[in-house]
Design a protein around this motif. Structure first.
Motif, short mmCIF file in Angstrom:
data_model
loop_
_atom_site.label_atom_id
_atom_site.label_comp_id
_atom_site.label_asym_id
_atom_site.label_seq_id
_atom_site.Cartn_x
_atom_site.Cartn_y
_atom_site.Cartn_z
N VAL A 269 0.83 -1.20 0.00
CA VAL A 269 0.00 0.00 0.00
C VAL A 269 0.86 1.25 0.00
O VAL A 269 0.59 2.23 -0.71
CB VAL A 269 -0.96 -0.01 1.21
CG1 VAL A 269 -1.70 1.32 1.31
CG2 VAL A 269 -1.95 -1.16 1.11
N ARG B 25 -3.30 5.21 -5.67
CA ARG B 25 -4.57 4.70 -5.11
C ARG B 25 -5.56 5.84 -4.90
O ARG B 25 -6.73 5.71 -5.25
CB ARG B 25 -4.30 3.99 -3.79
CG ARG B 25 -5.54 3.44 -3.11
CD ARG B 25 -5.30 3.10 -1.66
NE ARG B 25 -5.01 4.29 -0.87
CZ ARG B 25 -4.73 4.28 0.43
NH1 ARG B 25 -4.68 3.13 1.08
NH2 ARG B 25 -4.48 5.41 1.08
N PHE C 6 -3.29 -3.93 -8.54
CA PHE C 6 -4.48 -3.83 -7.71
C PHE C 6 -5.66 -4.54 -8.37
O PHE C 6 -6.39 -5.29 -7.71
CB PHE C 6 -4.82 -2.37 -7.46
CG PHE C 6 -6.12 -2.17 -6.72
CD1 PHE C 6 -6.32 -2.71 -5.46
CD2 PHE C 6 -7.14 -1.43 -7.29
CE1 PHE C 6 -7.53 -2.53 -4.78
CE2 PHE C 6 -8.35 -1.24 -6.62
CZ PHE C 6 -8.54 -1.79 -5.36
N GLN D 154 -5.30 -8.14 -7.93
CA GLN D 154 -5.69 -8.51 -6.57
C GLN D 154 -7.21 -8.66 -6.48
O GLN D 154 -7.72 -9.61 -5.88
CB GLN D 154 -5.22 -7.46 -5.57
CG GLN D 154 -3.73 -7.44 -5.28
CD GLN D 154 -3.37 -6.38 -4.25
OE1 GLN D 154 -3.94 -5.28 -4.23
NE2 GLN D 154 -2.43 -6.69 -3.38
N TRP E 170 -10.07 -4.46 0.64
CA TRP E 170 -9.80 -3.06 0.31
C TRP E 170 -8.32 -2.76 0.48
O TRP E 170 -7.62 -3.48 1.20
CB TRP E 170 -10.70 -2.13 1.12
CG TRP E 170 -10.18 -1.56 2.41
CD1 TRP E 170 -9.80 -0.28 2.63
CD2 TRP E 170 -10.05 -2.23 3.68
NE1 TRP E 170 -9.43 -0.12 3.95
CE2 TRP E 170 -9.57 -1.29 4.61
CE3 TRP E 170 -10.27 -3.54 4.11
CZ2 TRP E 170 -9.31 -1.62 5.96
CZ3 TRP E 170 -10.01 -3.87 5.45
CH2 TRP E 170 -9.55 -2.91 6.34
N PRO E 171 -7.80 -1.72 -0.22
CA PRO E 171 -6.37 -1.42 -0.18
C PRO E 171 -5.98 -0.63 1.06
O PRO E 171 -5.50 0.49 1.02
CB PRO E 171 -6.15 -0.61 -1.47
CG PRO E 171 -7.45 0.07 -1.69
CD PRO E 171 -8.50 -0.89 -1.22
N GLU F 170 -0.33 -4.81 2.52
CA GLU F 170 -0.70 -4.99 1.12
C GLU F 170 -2.22 -4.99 0.94
O GLU F 170 -2.74 -5.60 0.00
CB GLU F 170 -0.09 -6.29 0.58
CG GLU F 170 1.43 -6.33 0.67
CD GLU F 170 2.03 -7.65 0.23
OE1 GLU F 170 1.43 -8.34 -0.61
OE2 GLU F 170 3.12 -7.98 0.73
N GLY F 171 -2.92 -4.29 1.81
CA GLY F 171 -4.37 -4.32 1.80
C GLY F 171 -4.86 -5.41 2.74
O GLY F 171 -4.07 -6.12 3.38
N TYR G 170 -3.88 -9.03 3.50
CA TYR G 170 -3.70 -9.69 2.20
C TYR G 170 -2.41 -10.49 2.17
O TYR G 170 -2.37 -11.60 1.62
CB TYR G 170 -3.70 -8.63 1.11
CG TYR G 170 -3.46 -9.17 -0.29
CD1 TYR G 170 -4.53 -9.52 -1.11
CD2 TYR G 170 -2.17 -9.30 -0.80
CE1 TYR G 170 -4.31 -10.01 -2.39
CE2 TYR G 170 -1.95 -9.79 -2.08
CZ TYR G 170 -3.01 -10.14 -2.88
OH TYR G 170 -2.80 -10.63 -4.14
#
Length: 299
Positions: free
Chosen positions: A15, A22, A150, A153, A223-224, A229-230, A262
């Motif tokens: 992130v 983002r 992203f 992901q 969610w990020p 890494e979210g 994550y």
């Protein structure tokens, strides 16, 4: 025969390495989501405003208008925002470093060229600093590779969450992307009415939360944020007594919901199994403690 996707297929994206991108992409998805909302008939719990992962990025899906339908897709492969209509028209907006204000103007110009002039509330929701889109020169960073990671992901999260969704036959949402909080979400419902939500989300009218949480639910998503890494999340509304104790392996007292970073999923020997265990455990806690009729809603 079931197969497990190797953890090498789970993209890695810190992130901290893409925060500025983002935040820019968050505003861009809000603009496109609000355009969808301007044309779609209302659906319970705001399901008519969401975006959906595709083989290229994120899409509005087909949106009706007076001359047919149109769709808007973030194509993270070709780095374009694609606007298409059912009469064969199309326009593209390049996804590249640019201010939100520029993206907003270019997107509206692309729509106007196709005969589309949506009336939207041109200010972001669910963020502390709500700069009108036309005035936002602050968010202007865009790293195309980070955006692609992203999106990938999201694809992995959607794949496993869709498998989890297949285990439930009661009222449930699609697996869809909410641009307000920038999360991929899936929600199950018990069938009972819930107490009115207190609201309190920044730059979001209480009426939005009242509709979103009108019925008792268990919700899950990605969610990020929430991890390096979210993170995956899960919560129940209303939260039944004993929920945080039963889910203490995951429960974050600050966020007041369950969180699974994550990176823990991606680094596990079997990422699918690790995520499914989290989803099933947090759902089971919500359903058991709130006395859902599980035999009636589970496949």
């Amino acid at each position: 025969m079931e197969t497990t996707i190797n953890n090498l297929w789970w993209p890695r994206l810190r992130v901290a390495d893409w925060t500025e991108t983002r935040d820019t992409l968050h505003m861009w998805t809000q603009i496109v989501g609000k355009i969808r909302m301007a044309y779609m008939p209302s659906v319970n719990h705001w399901w008519h405003v969401t975006l959906y992962p595709t083989a290229r990025g994120l899409t509005t899906s087909a949106v009706p208008y007076e001359r047919g339908v149109f769709d808007i897709e973030f194509d993270f492969v070709d780095e374009l925002l694609r606007v298409r209509t059912s009469d064969g028209g199309s326009r593209d907006v390049v996804l590249e470093p640019k201010p939100v204000a520029t993206f907003y103007r270019e997107t509206l110009e692309a729509l106007a060229a196709l005969g589309l002039r949506p009336g939207i509330h041109p200010v972001p929701n669910e963020v502390e600093l709500a700069i009108p889109f036309a005035e936002n020169d602050r968010n202007c960073s865009y790293d195309a590779e980070a955006a692609r990671l992203f999106w990938r992901q999201l694809l992995q999260a959607e794949r496993v969450m869709s498998r989890f969704r297949s285990e439930f036959v009661g009222k449930a949402s699609p697996v869809h992307f909410f641009w307000g909080a920038m999360d991929l979400a899936y929600t199950r419902f018990s069938g009972r009415v819930a107490p009115q939500h207190p609201g309190g989300v920044p730059n979001c009218p209480p009426s939005v939360m009242h509709e979103g949480y009108s019925h008792e639910l268990a919700s899950f998503g990605f969610w990020p944020g929430g991890g390096e890494e979210g993170a995956f999340y899960a919560y129940a509304y209303p939260e039944p007594p004993g929920y945080r104790e039963r889910t203490e392996a995951y429960y974050d007292k600050t966020l007041q919901e369950c969180v699974l970073p994550y990176e823990k999923v991606a680094e596990s020997a079997d990422p699918d199994a690790a995520l499914l265990e989290f989803l099933r455990a947090t759902y089971g806690a919500a359903a058991d403690l709130a006395a859902w009729d599980r035999s009636a809603v589970e496949a």
